[in-house]
Design an enzyme around this catalytic site. Sequence first.
Site, PDB file in Angstrom:
ATOM      1  N   ASP A  35      -6.459  -7.945   1.734  1.00 46.63           N
ATOM      2  CA  ASP A  35      -6.452  -9.398   1.536  1.00 46.63           C
ATOM      3  C   ASP A  35      -7.297  -9.792   0.330  1.00 46.63           C
ATOM      4  O   ASP A  35      -6.952 -10.718  -0.414  1.00 46.63           O
ATOM      5  CB  ASP A  35      -6.997 -10.103   2.784  1.00 46.63           C
ATOM      6  CG  ASP A  35      -6.130  -9.875   4.015  1.00 46.63           C
ATOM      7  OD1 ASP A  35      -4.921  -9.630   3.839  1.00 46.63           O
ATOM      8  OD2 ASP A  35      -6.653  -9.940   5.129  1.00 46.63           O
TER       9      ASP A  35
ATOM     10  N   GLU B 203       3.345   1.508   2.973  1.00 45.74           N
ATOM     11  CA  GLU B 203       4.411   0.507   2.880  1.00 45.74           C
ATOM     12  C   GLU B 203       5.423   0.866   1.802  1.00 45.74           C
ATOM     13  O   GLU B 203       6.627   0.639   1.967  1.00 45.74           O
ATOM     14  CB  GLU B 203       3.806  -0.872   2.606  1.00 45.74           C
ATOM     15  CG  GLU B 203       3.041  -1.438   3.792  1.00 45.74           C
ATOM     16  CD  GLU B 203       2.067  -2.548   3.430  1.00 45.74           C
ATOM     17  OE1 GLU B 203       1.547  -3.194   4.350  1.00 45.74           O
ATOM     18  OE2 GLU B 203       1.806  -2.751   2.216  1.00 45.74           O
TER      19      GLU B 203
ATOM     20  N   ASN C  13       0.861  -1.178   0.000  1.00 42.36           N
ATOM     21  CA  ASN C  13       0.000   0.000   0.000  1.00 42.36           C
ATOM     22  C   ASN C  13       0.903   1.236   0.000  1.00 42.36           C
ATOM     23  O   ASN C  13       2.137   1.118   0.015  1.00 42.36           O
ATOM     24  CB  ASN C  13      -0.983  -0.014   1.176  1.00 42.36           C
ATOM     25  CG  ASN C  13      -0.299  -0.046   2.533  1.00 42.36           C
ATOM     26  OD1 ASN C  13       0.796   0.503   2.716  1.00 42.36           O
ATOM     27  ND2 ASN C  13      -0.926  -0.698   3.503  1.00 42.36           N
TER      28      ASN C  13
END
Length: 327
Positions: free
Chosen positions: A273, A205, A202
């Site tokens: 996820d 990150e 993301n």
Amino acid sequence: MTISEIFNQFNQLKVLIVGDVMLDSYTWGKVERISPEAPVPVVNVLNREVRLGGAGNVVMNVQSLGAEAIICSVVGNDTYGNDLIKLLQERGLSTEGIIQSETRITTVKERIIAGSQQIVRIDTETDALINETENLSLSQKIKELAKEANVIIFEDYDKGVLSKELITDIIDFANNHNIPTVVDPKKRNFLHYQQATLFKPNLKELREGLDICFDVKKSEELENAVSQLKTTLQLKGAFITLSERGVYIDFKDEKRHFPAHFRKIADVSGAGDTVISIAACCVALGLSPELVAGLSNLGGGLVCESLGVVPIDKALLKKEAILHLEK
């Protein structure tokens, strides 16, 4: 390939998920008084539930898409580890890739909820790396199960199952056997996923992993950051989730930003996820970057409309995909 054909092809896939699997425990109750022992609320328990968490949520998303999902991980040889295996079995999922360790505990995230308010979260976990023997056993198990896999997902939560050595070993194995690898990274191993097929951090990150600052509102700065990521890790592709700004993909010579679809957001938990699960299945089918990003972006938005961590509804995703992506 039409959207309907793609969704039918999902049913033929075998997806191997490697990473940190855990339990999500929920205790619901109500508060009617404050404890006489300390200034804290007393929760009168109404219901308890234990669910698969961490990489387990990816497993359930892959299963919801119709593919065969196999998790490879190390958990504790404890009550929680046994509960986790039982949950997998109850959902018709393979436990062949689970190794129970005598030296580790199973990760559990327990949430105490009163009404709609989370009172406290209690984490039982270790983030120490698995030992050498466990690492070797896991590597052998992954390679054994990967021989028939169409794609490998690395689902990293920095809890110690994935080490630099294991990551390198499995990506080398996958590349030698033409198995695509799709990565959902965390900070500790961020720079270790050299030569992966598709890398999906993301925005936070990406910035922390490369230790860079850039203005995401400026397309040129985002594009340069992603190009730096691809070069640094020698990646075939990068796929960045940008929260309310949608997603950006740089894969197979295509660079494109997909804005988020307007949604009534109830809960963003588990959206990443869902995105990695859809993206991996699309990569396994050799779909275009446009479809990889487009379908994943749709799915991530859809699960945000539900409260709590829930796997994708395949029928609903298909309906939305036909509406938005069918040409």
